[in-house]
Write an enzyme that holds these catalytic residues in place. Structure first.
Site, PDB file in Angstrom:
ATOM      1  N   VAL A 101       0.862  -1.187   0.000  1.00 57.05           N
ATOM      2  CA  VAL A 101       0.000   0.000   0.000  1.00 57.05           C
ATOM      3  C   VAL A 101       0.896   1.234   0.000  1.00 57.05           C
ATOM      4  O   VAL A 101       1.763   1.379   0.859  1.00 57.05           O
ATOM      5  CB  VAL A 101      -0.921   0.008   1.237  1.00 57.05           C
ATOM      6  N   ILE A 137       4.422  -1.231   3.328  1.00 56.34           N
ATOM      7  CA  ILE A 137       4.214   0.175   3.031  1.00 56.34           C
ATOM      8  C   ILE A 137       5.136   0.533   1.865  1.00 56.34           C
ATOM      9  O   ILE A 137       6.358   0.428   1.968  1.00 56.34           O
ATOM     10  CB  ILE A 137       4.516   1.063   4.248  1.00 56.34           C
ATOM     11  N   LYS A 138       4.532   0.955   0.765  1.00 50.41           N
ATOM     12  CA  LYS A 138       5.310   1.226  -0.444  1.00 50.41           C
ATOM     13  C   LYS A 138       5.761   2.689  -0.451  1.00 50.41           C
ATOM     14  O   LYS A 138       4.945   3.601  -0.324  1.00 50.41           O
ATOM     15  CB  LYS A 138       4.483   0.897  -1.692  1.00 50.41           C
ATOM     16  N   ILE A 139       7.078   2.867  -0.607  1.00 46.89           N
ATOM     17  CA  ILE A 139       7.711   4.174  -0.439  1.00 46.89           C
ATOM     18  C   ILE A 139       8.650   4.437  -1.611  1.00 46.89           C
ATOM     19  O   ILE A 139       9.394   3.539  -2.014  1.00 46.89           O
ATOM     20  CB  ILE A 139       8.521   4.205   0.884  1.00 46.89           C
TER      21      ILE A 139
END
Length: 359
Positions: A101, A137-139
């Site tokens: 996400v 968590i996509k960063i």
């Protein structure tokens, strides 16, 4: 009737884990993926259709009920986060693994804001009993993004670093202890193709054999470096343009290539329509890739001034990430802005109706 062994079967036989890429979760189940990835652009595309428009209504209702006296901007942010989480929850009902996400891509150069957004998203998942072990968590793999990911990983919040275009980025992420990196196969080739044209090759890389594909070669180089330097960060190859690229990368299996690939439904279907090769990794021989002493961009204790200087120096030498990361962030940010405008319009409409009813 016997089952035809397809290229999708062959991909799985290579040992590579299949992830679906998209927010259109009703199309995911038929491909039986293990993991999944989303981003605000994909969520925007989904909620813009009648099939998924109800998700926007539900996210706005959640924000209105949980922050009734807060400012519109605060409600918008909660609704945006809730929308991403809603899509992810639906996907998690279908897959056995993890879903990635994204943080807001407009935060790509703000370390503190990325950390705060990671906390906000994980909190929403944990409120509905989704364990953080099932969330990535996509960063964006900017220098501030990598610092933020290091902090989140030390808190047990796992991350997937996106917009990877270079070995420098990949090593910095691994040194920061991130769980997953996502090199963008197609966009890497785009950059090298543009350079070839600029250098006078009118056809660019059109006639280049797949074995020399720059994006695939980058994955091989990252794998060789991770093995040589002892990193366990997983490689999730992304951004493929055609099924043949996926087939070519799968020949290396996980020993020479990716741990995972994330694919939209059209590419998954394309693989399913192709006849697969049994024992796809049997003929692969990893080319010897010469690596010098490991460059240090990030210490296990956190960022250092020397590491930051080395990251900037070597990124400038490779050049590609300095071009492609801002370009990618700009495209994702434009969609994030449109998504926010949709949420704002809905919240303002609901608020106006409520004010009229009260008066």
């Amino acid at each position: 009737m016997s089952h035809t062994f397809t290229a999708l079967d062959s991909l799985r036989e290579s040992g590579i884990t299949v992830a679906s890429d998209g927010a259109d979760y009703n199309k995911i189940g038929e491909f039986d993926p293990t993991d999944a990835t989303t981003n605000p652009s994909l969520v925007l595309a989904a909620i813009s259709t009648p099939e998924y428009s109800h998700l926007l209504d539900e996210a706005v209702r959640h924000a209105q009920s949980h922050l009734p006296t807060s400012s519109i901007d605060e409600r918008i942010q909660l609704a945006l986060d809730r929308l991403l989480v809603q899509v992810a929850v639906q996907i998690l009902k279908i897959i056995p693994g993890r879903v990635s996400v994204s943080v807001d891509p407009r935060l790509g150069y703000n370390c503190e804001a990325i950390i705060n957004k990671g906390h906000a998203l994980i909190t929403l998942f944990e409120e509905i009993n989704i364990p953080r072990s099932r969330i990535l968590i996509k960063i964006p793999a900017t220098a501030p993004g990598i610092r933020a990911a290091h902090t989140l990983e030390t808190e047990g919040i796992h991350t997937n670093m996106t917009l990877i275009f270079s070995l420098v980025q990949a090593l910095a992420c691994a040194q920061a202890g991130v769980a997953v990196i996502s090199p963008f196969i197609g966009r890497v080739k785009d950059w090298w193709n543009a350079r070839a044209v600029k250098d006078g090759e009118l056809q660019g890389l059109d006639n280049q054999p797949l074995s020399e594909h720059p994006g695939i070669q980058l994955v091989h180089r990252i794998r060789a470096a991770f093995v040589a330097y002892g990193y366990s960060t997983q490689i999730m190859a992304a951004g493929f343009r055609k099924p043949d690229e996926i087939v070519e990368l799968s020949k290396a299996g996980t020993k020479g290539g990716a741990d995972l690939v994330t694919l939209p439904p059209d590419l998954l279907d394309g693989l399913r329509q192709m006849v697969g090769q049994r024992n796809p990794t049997s003929e692969f021989r990893m080319e010897v890739i010469k690596l010098g002493p490991e460059p240090l961009y990030f210490s296990c204790d956190g960022p250092t001034a020397a590491g930051q200087d080395a990251f900037e120096r070597d990124s400038a030498a490779e050049m590609i990430s300095l071009d492609k990361v801002p370009e990618g962030l700009a495209k994702f940010s434009a969609d994030a802005t449109i998504l926010e405008e949709k949420v704002r319009a809905q919240i303002e409409r609901v608020t106006t109706c409520s004010d009229i009813w009260i008066s």
